[in-house]
Design a protein around this motif. Structure first.
Motif, short mmCIF file in Angstrom:
data_model
loop_
_atom_site.label_atom_id
_atom_site.label_comp_id
_atom_site.label_asym_id
_atom_site.label_seq_id
_atom_site.Cartn_x
_atom_site.Cartn_y
_atom_site.Cartn_z
N CYS A 35 0.86 -1.19 0.00
CA CYS A 35 0.00 0.00 0.00
C CYS A 35 0.89 1.23 0.00
CB CYS A 35 -0.94 0.02 1.19
SG CYS A 35 -0.16 0.40 2.77
N ASN A 36 0.34 2.32 -0.53
CA ASN A 36 1.11 3.56 -0.52
C ASN A 36 0.68 4.43 0.67
OD1 ASN A 36 -1.41 4.38 -1.48
ND2 ASN A 36 -0.59 5.68 -3.09
N LYS A 37 1.36 5.54 0.85
CA LYS A 37 1.11 6.45 1.98
C LYS A 37 -0.31 7.01 1.96
CE LYS A 37 5.40 6.72 3.69
NZ LYS A 37 5.71 5.81 4.74
N LYS A 38 -0.89 7.24 0.78
CA LYS A 38 -2.25 7.76 0.67
C LYS A 38 -3.24 6.80 1.33
CE LYS A 38 -5.33 10.70 -0.96
NZ LYS A 38 -5.35 12.11 -0.64
N THR A 39 -3.01 5.51 1.20
CA THR A 39 -3.86 4.51 1.83
C THR A 39 -3.83 4.68 3.34
OG1 THR A 39 -3.33 2.98 0.03
CG2 THR A 39 -4.39 2.05 1.98
N GLU A 40 -2.63 4.84 3.89
CA GLU A 40 -2.47 5.03 5.33
C GLU A 40 -3.16 6.32 5.78
OE1 GLU A 40 1.61 4.62 6.67
OE2 GLU A 40 2.00 3.28 4.97
N LYS A 41 -2.94 7.39 5.04
CA LYS A 41 -3.50 8.69 5.42
C LYS A 41 -5.03 8.67 5.39
CE LYS A 41 -3.31 13.58 4.36
NZ LYS A 41 -2.78 14.61 3.51
N LEU A 42 -5.59 8.13 4.34
CA LEU A 42 -7.03 8.14 4.19
C LEU A 42 -7.73 7.24 5.20
CD1 LEU A 42 -9.27 9.45 2.49
CD2 LEU A 42 -9.19 7.44 1.04
N THR A 43 -7.16 6.07 5.46
CA THR A 43 -7.80 5.13 6.39
C THR A 43 -7.48 5.44 7.84
OG1 THR A 43 -5.95 3.57 6.32
CG2 THR A 43 -7.74 3.24 4.71
N GLY A 44 -6.39 6.17 8.08
CA GLY A 44 -5.98 6.43 9.45
C GLY A 44 -5.29 5.25 10.09
N LEU A 45 -4.97 4.25 9.31
CA LEU A 45 -4.30 3.05 9.81
C LEU A 45 -2.82 3.11 9.47
CD1 LEU A 45 -6.90 0.39 8.62
CD2 LEU A 45 -6.61 1.26 10.95
N GLY A 46 -2.01 2.49 10.31
CA GLY A 46 -0.59 2.41 10.04
C GLY A 46 -0.27 1.29 9.07
N HIS A 47 0.92 1.37 8.49
CA HIS A 47 1.39 0.36 7.54
C HIS A 47 1.27 -1.05 8.12
CE1 HIS A 47 3.70 -0.70 3.94
NE2 HIS A 47 4.36 -1.55 4.70
N GLU A 48 1.66 -1.20 9.38
CA GLU A 48 1.64 -2.51 10.03
C GLU A 48 0.22 -3.04 10.22
OE1 GLU A 48 1.40 0.69 12.97
OE2 GLU A 48 2.88 0.31 11.43
N ASP A 49 -0.77 -2.13 10.26
CA ASP A 49 -2.17 -2.56 10.39
C ASP A 49 -2.79 -2.92 9.05
OD1 ASP A 49 -2.27 -2.10 13.21
OD2 ASP A 49 -2.47 0.05 12.79
N ILE A 50 -2.20 -2.42 7.97
CA ILE A 50 -2.76 -2.62 6.64
C ILE A 50 -2.16 -3.85 5.96
CG2 ILE A 50 -2.94 -1.62 4.33
CD1 ILE A 50 -2.99 1.15 5.69
#
Length: 102
Positions: A35-50
């Motif tokens: 996933c890219n950073k936009k995914t993290e930003k929009l969902t509010g989830l961290g990389h490790e959660d995604i």
């Protein structure tokens, strides 16, 4: 690994992280492997959660079963059954649980 490959890989990840759209890549089970950073930003989830999580649980955490079915069907039909990449447009819940069109 070859330095040129590492440089190209770094450049690609930089481009994907700075794009204005969500970019995710799924395995055959529908779990997110990139996933890219936009995914993290929009969902509010961290990389490790995604990473490793099912894409539907990450992108839509709401209760509307019709939206979930539409999202699932769109990705399942194109990506899994037809084994090809799919641009997807749908509704997700953002980090504040507001519906957003992606």
């Amino acid at each position: 690994m070859c330095p040129a490959i590492n440089e190209a890989k770094g450049m690609l990840y930089g481009l994907l992280d700075n794009t204005g759209v969500i970019v995710i890549y799924l395995d055959i089970s529908g779990n997110i492997i990139f996933c890219n950073k936009k995914t993290e930003k929009l969902t509010g989830l961290g990389h490790e959660d995604i990473i490793g999580a099912n894409w539907l649980k990450v992108l839509y955490r709401g209760d509307n079963s019709i939206i979930k079915q539409d999202m699932f069907r769109a990705v399942l039909d194109e990506c899994v059954k037809n084994k090809r990449e799919k641009d997807f447009e749908g509704i997700i819940l953002d980090s504040d649980r507001n519906e957003r069109i992606i």
